[in-house]
Every structure is written in C-alpha cells, then in structure tokens.
Scaffold this motif. Structure first.
Motif, short mmCIF file in Angstrom:
data_model
loop_
_atom_site.label_atom_id
_atom_site.label_comp_id
_atom_site.label_asym_id
_atom_site.label_seq_id
_atom_site.Cartn_x
_atom_site.Cartn_y
_atom_site.Cartn_z
N SER A 134 1.36 -0.96 -0.06
CA SER A 134 -0.12 -0.22 -0.19
C SER A 134 0.73 1.47 -0.18
O SER A 134 0.69 1.93 0.62
N GLY A 135 1.61 1.32 -0.79
CA GLY A 135 2.78 2.29 -0.91
C GLY A 135 2.44 3.37 -1.70
O GLY A 135 1.04 4.37 -1.73
N SER A 136 3.59 4.45 -1.88
CA SER A 136 3.07 5.39 -2.82
C SER A 136 4.24 5.74 -3.77
O SER A 136 5.69 5.26 -3.71
N VAL A 137 3.47 6.69 -4.77
CA VAL A 137 4.47 7.52 -5.74
C VAL A 137 5.03 8.98 -5.63
O VAL A 137 3.82 9.25 -5.74
N VAL A 138 5.75 9.15 -5.69
CA VAL A 138 5.88 10.77 -5.55
C VAL A 138 6.61 10.90 -7.19
O VAL A 138 7.47 10.48 -7.63
#
Length: 180
Positions: A134-138
């Motif tokens: 349940s990660g993130s991309v920036v």
C-alpha cells in the motif's frame, strides 16, 4: 516532524544532488531505509555518506534510467536489498534548454527518455511491490509543465506529459491501493 515513515523503504531517483538528495535526506531523517540512484557514482557515495550520518541506511545502485532495462533492474535491486518497497520518488531528469529551432531530435529523445520514460518504466516495475505494501509514488515535475517558456520547450513538454501520467496513475492507484 513525525510522518510515520520509520522503517519504510524509499527509492529516490536522481538522489545524488539537488532536489533528489534533499528528499533522500528528509526521508532519512524520518527513519526510512533508502535506495539511492543516479549516474554519478562519486556523488551518490557522498550522498549516502551524509545520510548514514543521520543514522539511516542507504544503499546505492548506479543506473542510467534512459536505458530501457535500467528501471526494472533498479526495482529488483531495491527488492533484493530490503525485501520491500514502500515509496518511489521519480525525480531524475533534466532537459536541455535552448531555442526550439536549435534543439535536435536527440535533445528531445534524451529529455523524454530520462525523465518521462524512466519514470514510466520504473513505476511499472515497482508497482507490484508498491501495491503489496500500500505504498506511494511521488513524481517530481517542474512548473514548466503548466507554464512553459520559449527556452524550455523540451522540459515543459516532458513535465506536462509527466503531470498527465501522474493523474492517470493516481486513478489506477485508487483501484490498487497505491497513493500517487
């Protein structure tokens, strides 16, 4: 500031200097384990040494994201090194400035290859890991994507494409549980 990032694994492209290095240092201060990447081995080693003084873990992976196979190898190296990936920061990429009529096909291809296609390929390769956590991309995009200028035709175009990609990816992220 406590962002609840302690123990998370972050991969930051273009992390040997500038914005990427500052992002890496900020994430290190929050307790993230880092995978640093760029094309300049000496600058990467210096960035890693500075981050280690903050008490964080930093591993290096030399990569030229303009090369088609490099993003998948980088995602795999991060997974091998830490067993997970929580945060992807697509920061790498500077484009050539200049008069539109003097910029070559190679200048345009290089601008899109590093910043845009590097981010597209790396996000595709990292997505299964990010989905699992349940990660993130920036994605780091310059203001030229919204307000282009005559000396920044390549950069403005690349950043506009990256902004569009980011919005589309955010919609996919809602489905897959990945923040973009």
């Amino acid at each position: 500031m406590e962002l609840e990032l302690r123990g998370k694994v972050a991969l930051i492209t273009g992390s040997s200097r500038g914005i990427g290095r500052s992002i890496a240092e900020a994430l290190a201060a929050e307790g993230c384990h880092l995978m640093l990447t760029g094309r300049d081995e000496k600058a990467l080693a210096e960035a890693a040494a500075a981050i280690v003084t903050l008490g964080a873990t930093a591993k290096l992976h030399l990569a030229d994201l303009r090369r088609e196979e490099a993003p998948a190898a980088l995602a795999a190296a991060t997974e091998r090194a830490y067993g997970r990936l929580d945060i992807l920061v697509n920061n790498a990429g500077a484009t050539k400035r200049g008069d539109f009529f003097e910029l070559t096909e190679e200048d345009w291809a290089d601008g899109f290859a590093l910043k845009f296609f590097g981010a597209v390929r790396l996000t595709r390769a990292a997505w299964p890991h990010l989905k699992e956590q349940s990660g993130s991309v920036v994605n780091i995009a310059g203001v030229g994507g919204r307000t282009p200028g005559p000396q920044f035709t390549i950069g403005g175009s690349v950043n506009a494409a990256l902004l569009s990609f980011t919005k589309a990816l955010a919609d996919i992220g809602v489905r897959d549980g990945v923040q973009v």
